[in-house]
Write a protein that holds these residues in place. Structure first.
Motif, PDB file in Angstrom:
ATOM      1  N   SER A 243       0.829  -1.210   0.000  1.00  0.00           N
ATOM      2  CA  SER A 243       0.000   0.000   0.000  1.00  0.00           C
ATOM      3  C   SER A 243       0.860   1.256   0.000  1.00  0.00           C
ATOM      4  CB  SER A 243      -0.916   0.014   1.226  1.00  0.00           C
ATOM      5  OG  SER A 243      -0.162   0.083   2.414  1.00  0.00           O
ATOM      6  N   LYS A 244       0.282   2.323  -0.538  1.00  0.00           N
ATOM      7  CA  LYS A 244       0.944   3.625  -0.528  1.00  0.00           C
ATOM      8  C   LYS A 244      -0.125   4.695  -0.697  1.00  0.00           C
ATOM      9  CE  LYS A 244       1.929   4.230  -5.465  1.00  0.00           C
ATOM     10  NZ  LYS A 244       2.971   4.509  -6.467  1.00  0.00           N
ATOM     11  N   PHE A 245       0.268   5.970  -0.601  1.00  0.00           N
ATOM     12  CA  PHE A 245      -0.690   7.045  -0.845  1.00  0.00           C
ATOM     13  C   PHE A 245      -0.148   7.978  -1.922  1.00  0.00           C
ATOM     14  CE2 PHE A 245       2.000   8.893   2.486  1.00  0.00           C
ATOM     15  CZ  PHE A 245       2.233  10.171   1.992  1.00  0.00           C
ATOM     16  N   GLU A 246      -1.069   8.659  -2.564  1.00  0.00           N
ATOM     17  CA  GLU A 246      -0.715   9.623  -3.609  1.00  0.00           C
ATOM     18  C   GLU A 246      -1.585  10.858  -3.411  1.00  0.00           C
ATOM     19  OE1 GLU A 246      -1.110   9.927  -8.455  1.00  0.00           O
ATOM     20  OE2 GLU A 246      -0.540   7.997  -7.573  1.00  0.00           O
ATOM     21  N   VAL A 247      -0.945  12.017  -3.347  1.00  0.00           N
ATOM     22  CA  VAL A 247      -1.676  13.252  -3.043  1.00  0.00           C
ATOM     23  C   VAL A 247      -2.145  13.928  -4.327  1.00  0.00           C
ATOM     24  CG1 VAL A 247      -1.592  15.494  -1.890  1.00  0.00           C
ATOM     25  CG2 VAL A 247      -0.336  13.549  -0.942  1.00  0.00           C
ATOM     26  N   ILE A 248      -3.408  14.343  -4.326  1.00  0.00           N
ATOM     27  CA  ILE A 248      -4.008  15.077  -5.435  1.00  0.00           C
ATOM     28  C   ILE A 248      -4.190  16.533  -5.003  1.00  0.00           C
ATOM     29  CG2 ILE A 248      -5.977  15.184  -7.021  1.00  0.00           C
ATOM     30  CD1 ILE A 248      -4.565  12.531  -7.199  1.00  0.00           C
ATOM     31  N   ARG A 249      -3.898  17.463  -5.874  1.00  0.00           N
ATOM     32  CA  ARG A 249      -4.202  18.890  -5.644  1.00  0.00           C
ATOM     33  C   ARG A 249      -3.483  19.484  -4.422  1.00  0.00           C
ATOM     34  NH1 ARG A 249     -10.534  20.131  -5.911  1.00  0.00           N
ATOM     35  NH2 ARG A 249     -10.545  18.968  -3.974  1.00  0.00           N
ATOM     36  N   MET A 250      -2.259  19.077  -4.116  1.00  0.00           N
ATOM     37  CA  MET A 250      -1.554  19.699  -2.993  1.00  0.00           C
ATOM     38  C   MET A 250      -0.572  20.731  -3.522  1.00  0.00           C
ATOM     39  SD  MET A 250       0.424  17.995   0.268  1.00  0.00           S
ATOM     40  CE  MET A 250       1.913  17.468  -0.578  1.00  0.00           C
ATOM     41  N   LEU A 251      -0.598  21.919  -2.939  1.00  0.00           N
ATOM     42  CA  LEU A 251       0.275  23.005  -3.373  1.00  0.00           C
ATOM     43  C   LEU A 251       1.610  22.945  -2.643  1.00  0.00           C
ATOM     44  CD1 LEU A 251      -2.288  25.955  -3.368  1.00  0.00           C
ATOM     45  CD2 LEU A 251      -1.624  24.505  -5.284  1.00  0.00           C
ATOM     46  N   LEU A 252       2.637  23.481  -3.279  1.00  0.00           N
ATOM     47  CA  LEU A 252       3.938  23.578  -2.630  1.00  0.00           C
ATOM     48  C   LEU A 252       3.944  24.781  -1.694  1.00  0.00           C
ATOM     49  CD1 LEU A 252       6.265  22.851  -5.673  1.00  0.00           C
ATOM     50  CD2 LEU A 252       5.561  21.265  -3.879  1.00  0.00           C
ATOM     51  N   GLY A 253       4.804  24.735  -0.697  1.00  0.00           N
ATOM     52  CA  GLY A 253       4.889  25.850   0.239  1.00  0.00           C
ATOM     53  C   GLY A 253       5.067  25.354   1.657  1.00  0.00           C
ATOM     54  N   LYS A 254       4.866  26.218   2.607  1.00  0.00           N
ATOM     55  CA  LYS A 254       5.052  25.878   4.011  1.00  0.00           C
ATOM     56  C   LYS A 254       4.034  24.828   4.448  1.00  0.00           C
ATOM     57  CE  LYS A 254       5.331  27.909   8.630  1.00  0.00           C
ATOM     58  NZ  LYS A 254       5.192  29.142   9.444  1.00  0.00           N
ATOM     59  N   GLU A 255       4.531  23.839   5.179  1.00  0.00           N
ATOM     60  CA  GLU A 255       3.653  22.780   5.646  1.00  0.00           C
ATOM     61  C   GLU A 255       2.712  23.271   6.739  1.00  0.00           C
ATOM     62  OE1 GLU A 255       5.907  19.441   6.921  1.00  0.00           O
ATOM     63  OE2 GLU A 255       6.485  18.829   4.890  1.00  0.00           O
ATOM     64  N   THR A 256       1.471  22.793   6.691  1.00  0.00           N
ATOM     65  CA  THR A 256       0.513  23.076   7.754  1.00  0.00           C
ATOM     66  C   THR A 256       0.836  22.195   8.954  1.00  0.00           C
ATOM     67  OG1 THR A 256      -1.175  23.598   6.121  1.00  0.00           O
ATOM     68  CG2 THR A 256      -1.931  23.150   8.341  1.00  0.00           C
ATOM     69  N   ASP A 257       0.951  22.808  10.115  1.00  0.00           N
ATOM     70  CA  ASP A 257       1.360  22.082  11.316  1.00  0.00           C
ATOM     71  C   ASP A 257       0.173  21.314  11.889  1.00  0.00           C
ATOM     72  OD1 ASP A 257       2.779  21.140  13.413  1.00  0.00           O
ATOM     73  OD2 ASP A 257       2.627  22.966  14.617  1.00  0.00           O
ATOM     74  N   TYR A 258      -0.020  20.083  11.418  1.00  0.00           N
ATOM     75  CA  TYR A 258      -1.146  19.259  11.842  1.00  0.00           C
ATOM     76  C   TYR A 258      -0.660  17.855  12.185  1.00  0.00           C
ATOM     77  CZ  TYR A 258      -5.766  21.442  11.362  1.00  0.00           C
ATOM     78  OH  TYR A 258      -6.909  22.185  11.559  1.00  0.00           O
ATOM     79  N   GLN A 259      -1.314  17.255  13.158  1.00  0.00           N
ATOM     80  CA  GLN A 259      -1.143  15.847  13.464  1.00  0.00           C
ATOM     81  C   GLN A 259      -2.499  15.176  13.344  1.00  0.00           C
ATOM     82  OE1 GLN A 259       0.637  15.525  17.336  1.00  0.00           O
ATOM     83  NE2 GLN A 259       2.584  16.415  16.676  1.00  0.00           N
ATOM     84  N   ILE A 260      -2.494  13.864  13.182  1.00  0.00           N
ATOM     85  CA  ILE A 260      -3.777  13.176  12.979  1.00  0.00           C
ATOM     86  C   ILE A 260      -4.680  13.331  14.201  1.00  0.00           C
ATOM     87  CG2 ILE A 260      -3.044  10.902  13.842  1.00  0.00           C
ATOM     88  CD1 ILE A 260      -4.645   9.728  11.417  1.00  0.00           C
ATOM     89  N   SER A 261      -4.101  13.522  15.357  1.00  0.00           N
ATOM     90  CA  SER A 261      -4.896  13.713  16.579  1.00  0.00           C
ATOM     91  C   SER A 261      -5.620  15.058  16.591  1.00  0.00           C
ATOM     92  CB  SER A 261      -4.004  13.595  17.811  1.00  0.00           C
ATOM     93  OG  SER A 261      -2.953  14.541  17.758  1.00  0.00           O
ATOM     94  N   ASP A 262      -5.221  15.979  15.703  1.00  0.00           N
ATOM     95  CA  ASP A 262      -5.876  17.291  15.626  1.00  0.00           C
ATOM     96  C   ASP A 262      -7.218  17.221  14.905  1.00  0.00           C
ATOM     97  OD1 ASP A 262      -3.839  18.658  16.977  1.00  0.00           O
ATOM     98  OD2 ASP A 262      -2.658  18.822  15.139  1.00  0.00           O
ATOM     99  N   PHE A 263      -7.475  16.120  14.236  1.00  0.00           N
ATOM    100  CA  PHE A 263      -8.752  15.976  13.549  1.00  0.00           C
ATOM    101  C   PHE A 263      -9.814  15.558  14.559  1.00  0.00           C
ATOM    102  CE2 PHE A 263      -5.907  14.926   9.822  1.00  0.00           C
ATOM    103  CZ  PHE A 263      -6.073  16.158   9.210  1.00  0.00           C
ATOM    104  N   ALA A 264     -10.803  16.406  14.761  1.00  0.00           N
ATOM    105  CA  ALA A 264     -11.847  16.136  15.755  1.00  0.00           C
ATOM    106  C   ALA A 264     -12.826  15.068  15.280  1.00  0.00           C
ATOM    107  CB  ALA A 264     -12.600  17.427  16.074  1.00  0.00           C
ATOM    108  N   SER A 265     -12.991  14.957  13.959  1.00  0.00           N
ATOM    109  CA  SER A 265     -13.954  14.000  13.408  1.00  0.00           C
ATOM    110  C   SER A 265     -13.350  13.278  12.211  1.00  0.00           C
ATOM    111  CB  SER A 265     -15.237  14.709  12.965  1.00  0.00           C
ATOM    112  OG  SER A 265     -15.801  15.437  14.021  1.00  0.00           O
ATOM    113  N   LYS A 266     -13.742  12.042  12.070  1.00  0.00           N
ATOM    114  CA  LYS A 266     -13.325  11.277  10.895  1.00  0.00           C
ATOM    115  C   LYS A 266     -14.370  10.204  10.615  1.00  0.00           C
ATOM    116  CE  LYS A 266     -10.810   7.382  12.930  1.00  0.00           C
ATOM    117  NZ  LYS A 266      -9.557   6.613  12.960  1.00  0.00           N
ATOM    118  N   ILE A 267     -14.367   9.737   9.387  1.00  0.00           N
ATOM    119  CA  ILE A 267     -15.198   8.589   9.024  1.00  0.00           C
ATOM    120  C   ILE A 267     -14.454   7.819   7.945  1.00  0.00           C
ATOM    121  CG2 ILE A 267     -16.560   9.858   7.287  1.00  0.00           C
ATOM    122  CD1 ILE A 267     -18.959   8.097   8.173  1.00  0.00           C
TER     123      ILE A 267
END
Length: 484
Positions: A243-267
């Motif tokens: 398995s692997k992932f491939e990103v669609i529509r991601m812009l170059l630039g400074k990374e957004t400081d996020y961790q998966i625990s910052d997501f309050a909701s998921k499905i």
């Protein structure tokens, strides 16, 4: 007290004839000229039964029936649908719409009256139910408002479904289909990160989670966590290794400081068809929301399932065209394509790859002694042992008869010798048994690689074949490596 009928008919002469006939037989009749008119009058006249034409402008009989039967305030009122059409499909839709009876207009008026009387007796509408209906709507404005809401909802559902169904044009173009799906989903679903995964019937295919970040640049670490989280959920229904992932529509630039625990909701939603995992989707957001409470969630899942089902079936059809039906290995035609592609690839980007040809020893004797069904069992079992012995990145083929071929990318002959010898020993030690008949089987293998002096793919195949010949000549049940 006379039973009240709401009669719906858009043809003036037909309406007049039916109204007169029903009144002569003791019924009180309220008329409406189309579905919209009928729905509004329903709240005012509170009938014991509705008798409606099907083919009408604005809202037809099927739609009127579904509207009434989907509303708790009106669903208990029985409905008889009348039509000039008498095909089976018309009766089918009449029943599916929820009508109590579906009758042709050619029915004798006396017989129609008998049906009306029998339906009223079978489905009586209590006075308190009628009274509650009047209380709920003391004026036609309330009924008009409900009608507008129903029509708007029907329009939105239809538009919503059509948006998904239009994407079926892109089933052959996975990347475009993914981009179109993300574009549609992002227009009505709240998310920071979303994923789409198409499962493949090919066990050797890469499992790719396509990720949409809405143009934001998230860290690779975060996206890795999302991918692992997603595929962990998918593994409950299918073994996923490559398995692997491939990103669609991601812009170059400074990374957004996020961790998966910052997501309050998921499905994470696996899509299942015929007990098989055909794909999945996921949404992650910093907002505290309940995705399943989305008004059209069920429709969205239903439409996604339809698209993924068509995509899987298309892939399956393409996949089966390159498979050997007995062993589940790739067929010879696909081998000839693959060996050329691998040879050309390593010429453009210098790298090693190895090729092994395997032959089941004394296979004709197996067929002659135990029969062709036993021979088929041996072929399939050897193929299954091959699948267990090699990496997901290695390519396995049935070349013809009892010969199998293995292409091992990014592997020189010395390193290829280890899994090939392991397979040979596994087959030798395996206890073959079919219909209570036991036997032992061995294989001989010729091994080669893309040596520098080879000018084309056929040179590699020929050298491996020569090595196989030497293995069989020198006693079988062994691996011989081509020597330069």
């Amino acid at each position: 007290m006379a039973h009240k009928i709401l009669l719906v008919e858009d043809t003036e002469t037909e309406l007049k004839f039916l109204k007169t006939s029903l009144e002569e037989n003791g019924f009180e009749v309220v008329t409406a000229i189309n579905g919209s008119d009928a729905y509004k009058k329903l709240y005012v006249c509170t009938p014991d039964i509705i008798v409606s034409d099907i083919i009408m402008p604005v809202i037809d009989g099927y739609q009127l029936c579904r509207m009434i039967k989907n509303d708790e305030e009106t669903k208990k009122i029985p409905i008889i649908l009348l039509t000039a059409m008498d095909k089976k499909i018309d009766a089918f839709w009449g029943k599916k719409s929820g009508a109590q009876l579906f009758l042709t207009k050619s029915i004798d008026i006396r017989e129609l009256i008998l049906h009306i009387e029998a339906t009223i007796r079978r489905y009586p509408v209590k006075d308190e139910y009628k009274e509650n209906l009047k209380i709920q709507s003391e004026s036609t404005s309330t009924a008009q408002l409900k009608l507008n809401n129903i029509l708007n909802d029907l329009l939105m559902k239809s538009t919503f479904s059509n948006e998904f169904r239009n994407l079926s044009d892109f089933l052959n173009y996975e990347r475009i289909l993914v981009e179109k799906l993300f574009s549609l989903l992002s227009s009505f679903v709240e998310y920071n990160v979303a994923g789409i995964y198409f499962s493949s019937p090919d066990d050797f295919a890469e499992n790719i989670l396509y990720i949409d970040t809405l143009g934001k640049n998230y860290s690779k670490s975060l996206l890795n966590d999302v991918s692992r989280d997603f595929f962990k959920s998918m593994e409950e229904r299918k073994a996923i290794k490559n398995s692997k992932f491939e990103v669609i529509r991601m812009l170059l630039g400074k990374e957004t400081d996020y961790q998966i625990s910052d997501f309050a909701s998921k499905i994470i939603i696996p899509l299942i068809f015929d007990k098989k995992l055909i794909g999945g989707i996921c949404f992650y957001t910093a907002q505290d929301i309940n995705y399943t409470s989305f008004r059209y969630f069920d429709i969205m899942i239903s439409e996604l399932l339809a698209i993924f089902k068509m995509k899987y079936q298309y892939t399956e059809k393409e996949f089966m065209s390159v498979l050997d039906g007995l062993t589940g290995l790739y067929n010879r035609r696909q081998f000839e394509i693959s060996i050329e592609q691998e040879f050309n690839r390593t010429k453009r980007h210098p790298a090693d790859f190895s090729l092994a040809i395997l032959d089941i020893d004394f296979f004709k004797k197996v067929n002659d002694t135990y029969g062709h069904q036993y021979g088929d069992y041996v072929l399939k079992t050897v193929a299954d042992l091959m699948k267990q012995s090699f990496r997901k990145t290695d390519l396995l083929y049935r070349y013809g008869g009892e010969e199998m071929v293995i292409i091992m990318p990014e592997t020189n002959a010395e390193n290829a010798l280890l899994p090939v010898q392991r397979l040979r020993k596994t087959v030798e030690e395996y206890d073959f048994e079919y219909n209570n008949v036991k036997s032992k089987v061995t294989v001989s293998v010729g091994l080669s690689m893309n040596y520098q002096d080879f000018t084309n793919a056929s040179d590699i195949l020929k050298s491996a074949d020569n090595a196989l010949y030497k293995a069989k000549e020198s006693g079988r049940n062994r691996v011989i490596r081509h020597e330069q």
